[in-house]
Design an enzyme around this catalytic site. Structure first.
Site, short mmCIF file in Angstrom:
data_model
loop_
_atom_site.label_atom_id
_atom_site.label_comp_id
_atom_site.label_asym_id
_atom_site.label_seq_id
_atom_site.Cartn_x
_atom_site.Cartn_y
_atom_site.Cartn_z
N THR A 184 0.84 -1.19 0.00
CA THR A 184 0.00 0.00 0.00
C THR A 184 0.88 1.24 0.00
O THR A 184 1.79 1.35 0.82
CB THR A 184 -0.90 -0.03 1.27
OG1 THR A 184 -1.82 -1.10 1.11
CG2 THR A 184 -1.64 1.28 1.46
N HIS A 229 -6.74 -11.24 -0.64
CA HIS A 229 -6.03 -10.86 0.59
C HIS A 229 -6.80 -11.41 1.79
O HIS A 229 -7.84 -10.89 2.17
CB HIS A 229 -5.98 -9.33 0.65
CG HIS A 229 -5.07 -8.76 1.69
ND1 HIS A 229 -4.47 -9.52 2.69
CD2 HIS A 229 -4.62 -7.49 1.89
CE1 HIS A 229 -3.73 -8.73 3.44
NE2 HIS A 229 -3.81 -7.50 2.99
N ASN A 273 -3.23 -10.46 7.48
CA ASN A 273 -2.95 -9.18 8.15
C ASN A 273 -4.13 -8.56 8.91
O ASN A 273 -4.21 -7.34 9.06
CB ASN A 273 -2.38 -8.16 7.15
CG ASN A 273 -1.09 -8.64 6.52
OD1 ASN A 273 -0.59 -9.70 6.90
ND2 ASN A 273 -0.55 -7.90 5.57
N TYR A 289 -7.37 -8.34 8.18
CA TYR A 289 -8.48 -7.71 7.45
C TYR A 289 -9.68 -8.67 7.38
O TYR A 289 -9.67 -9.73 8.00
CB TYR A 289 -8.00 -7.23 6.08
CG TYR A 289 -6.94 -6.14 6.26
CD1 TYR A 289 -7.28 -4.93 6.88
CD2 TYR A 289 -5.62 -6.35 5.91
CE1 TYR A 289 -6.32 -3.96 7.11
CE2 TYR A 289 -4.65 -5.37 6.15
CZ TYR A 289 -5.01 -4.18 6.75
OH TYR A 289 -4.07 -3.21 7.01
N ASN A 302 -2.72 -5.83 14.70
CA ASN A 302 -4.13 -5.46 14.43
C ASN A 302 -5.10 -6.25 15.33
O ASN A 302 -6.23 -6.56 14.92
CB ASN A 302 -4.49 -5.69 12.96
CG ASN A 302 -3.76 -4.73 12.03
OD1 ASN A 302 -3.11 -3.80 12.50
ND2 ASN A 302 -3.86 -4.94 10.73
C1 LIG Z 1 4.58 0.30 3.05
C2 LIG Z 1 3.98 -1.07 3.21
C3 LIG Z 1 2.73 -1.33 2.68
C4 LIG Z 1 2.18 -2.62 2.77
N1 LIG Z 1 0.96 -2.87 2.17
C5 LIG Z 1 0.49 -4.14 2.10
C6 LIG Z 1 -0.65 -4.44 1.32
O1 LIG Z 1 -1.25 -3.57 0.65
N2 LIG Z 1 -1.09 -5.72 1.31
C7 LIG Z 1 -0.44 -6.72 2.00
O2 LIG Z 1 -0.87 -7.88 1.95
N3 LIG Z 1 0.67 -6.46 2.72
C8 LIG Z 1 1.16 -5.21 2.75
N4 LIG Z 1 2.34 -4.95 3.43
C9 LIG Z 1 3.13 -6.08 3.95
C10 LIG Z 1 4.19 -6.50 2.91
O3 LIG Z 1 3.58 -7.07 1.77
C11 LIG Z 1 5.17 -7.53 3.50
O4 LIG Z 1 4.42 -8.59 4.01
C12 LIG Z 1 6.04 -6.92 4.59
O5 LIG Z 1 6.62 -5.71 4.17
C13 LIG Z 1 7.14 -7.90 5.00
O6 LIG Z 1 7.98 -8.18 3.88
P1 LIG Z 1 9.44 -7.49 3.74
O7 LIG Z 1 10.19 -7.87 4.99
O8 LIG Z 1 10.03 -8.10 2.50
O9 LIG Z 1 9.25 -6.02 3.65
C14 LIG Z 1 2.89 -3.66 3.41
C15 LIG Z 1 4.14 -3.38 3.97
C16 LIG Z 1 4.70 -2.12 3.86
C17 LIG Z 1 6.09 -1.87 4.42
#
Ligand SMILES: Cc1cc2nc3c(=O)[nH]c(=O)nc-3n(C[C@H](O)[C@H](O)[C@H](O)COP(=O)(O)O)c2cc1C
Length: 370
Positions: free
Chosen positions: A30, A185, A188, A190, A245
């Site tokens: 996001t 999705h 997380n 939701y 959450n």
């Molecule tokens: C800025 C940001 C926005 C995110 N938005 C979403 C999202 O829209 N949908 C989702 O399933 N997870 C979202 N996440 C979680 C990421 O998809 C991912 O699970 C999380 O960053 C851990 O992975 P990483 O360690 O590679 O960053 C978001 C994470 C971040 C940092």
């Protein structure tokens, strides 16, 4: 440094009908930069995704299936004609740059604020508010900030039915907008996760109580989505041990083992297991999730959460997963596969520009020269 030819991250992967040229996936992120009014994707968003088209697969940012599904300001939707046209800009740009992209279908459920759907309280399995939870809202003067979530209402049977219809319409719209498929999705904290988890679903009808009943909404949503999109183009995201959450399932192994086995029977292309608590500094726990990942699912298994390229390589070599999605690392490195192939260096993500704003911290992370 691993030579590309011997590097498991660069071996192609067939996942259902999807052909991934490498195992490096852009995780759903996001970024709160949809065009206003109407939460419509625009050229800026197309530029951002096209920059990341070197990914084996792109997962879009979470995208609202309806207005009542919306939980955060400035996030895009997939329920109006304008939004479908906006997403077409994005998919055309990604395809022109040689990429493939799934749309992540999102309903925030109780993680929402009434101002995002005036006159209607957030909808949830049960009227249980997450007292510690906040969402991003924008006031009438355009000032954004975090606000405590509004108290949710338990969904009626008619609202559950219309929500399933909204998923079907969103999936249909995604295909009309040119996506290569969709990701549901269910992670997380939701809506779909709220139905699955024992502490957020205390319903006494056919959608709550027993594990079979708590799974019912997700499974009916899957049937509706699979009527619109071939299973070989569908993914689901789960975060079995997610504890943010306000989520606390009493028996995640049982809940998510059952879900993974059902998704396996449906023959979806990709199951993504996300260890999302790493975002809040938790130690990675993917090893604890083996029982309801590889053991239960024969399709392509995508893993996420705190992966470095080295750990991703080791995981794929060990056969524990087929591909890895990178969130923050890909956010800050638009040419991530290229950088992994050259063993770095990597740009650092700037948290201050994760959500909202324009090109800064979005499309201005540099690619490697030459
Ligand atoms: C800025 C940001 C926005 C995110 N938005 C979403 C999202 O829209 N949908 C989702 O399933 N997870 C979202 N996440 C979680 C990421 O998809 C991912 O699970 C999380 O960053 C851990 O992975 P990483 O360690 O590679 O960053 C978001 C994470 C971040 C940092």
């Amino acid at each position: 440094m691993t030579e590309r030819a011997d590097d498991p991250l660069f071996s192609p992967l067939t996942a259902g009908e999807l052909e991934l040229p490498n195992r490096i996936v852009l995780a759903p992120l996001t970024r709160s930069r949809a065009g206003q009014p109407g939460n419509v994707p625009r050229q800026l968003n197309a530029d951002y995704y096209a920059q990341r088209a070197g990914a084996g697969l792109i997962l879009s940012e979470a995208t609202n299936i309806s207005q009542i599904a919306t939980g955060y300001a400035l996030t895009p939707g997939i329920y109006t004609d304008q939004q479908v046209a906006g997403w077409r800009l994005v998919t055309d740009a990604v395809h022109a740059a040689g990429g493939r992209m799934l749309l992540q279908l999102w309903h925030c459920g109780r993680m929402s604020h009434e101002s995002l759907h005036p006159g209607e309280a957030p909808r949830a399995p049960s009227a249980i508010r997450c007292d510690s939870c906040q969402v991003f809202t924008v006031d009438a003067e355009g000032r954004g900030g975090l606000t405590p979530v509004s108290p949710p209402q338990a969904m009626t049977a008619a609202e559950i039915k219309s929500t399933i219809d909204d998923y079907a319409r969103a999936a249909r719209n995604a295909m009309a907008a040119g996506f290569d498929g969709v990701q549901v999705h269910s992670a997380n904290g939701y809506l779909l996760h709220q139905f699955l988890a024992s502490n957020t679903n205390t319903r006494t009808d056919g959608y709550g109580g027993s594990l079979t009943n708590r799974c019912r909404l997700l499974f009916e949503v899957m049937d509706a989505v699979l009527a619109e999109v071939p299973a070989g183009r569908v993914s689901v995201r789960l975060s079995p041990l997610f504890g943010l959450n306000g989520m606390a399932d009493a028996n995640p192994a049982d809940t998510f083992g059952t879900v993974a086995a059902h998704l396996n029977r449906l023959g979806i292309a990709v199951l993504e297991i996300a260890d999302t608590d790493v975002m809040a500094g938790a130690e990675p726990r993917m090893e604890q999730m083996r029982d309801f990942t590889r053991k239960r699912f024969d399709g392509a298994l995508m893993l996420n959460g705190g992966y470095t390229p080295e750990r991703a390589r080791a995981t794929i070599s060990a056969g524990d997963g087929d591909c890895v999605s990178f969130g923050r690392l890909f956010l800050a490195n638009p040419d991530l596969p290229e950088r992994i192939g050259r063993d770095g260096p990597y740009n650092e993500p700037n948290q201050a520009t994760f959500y909202g704003g324009g090109a800064e911290g979005y499309t201005d992370y540099p690619a490697l020269a030459g």
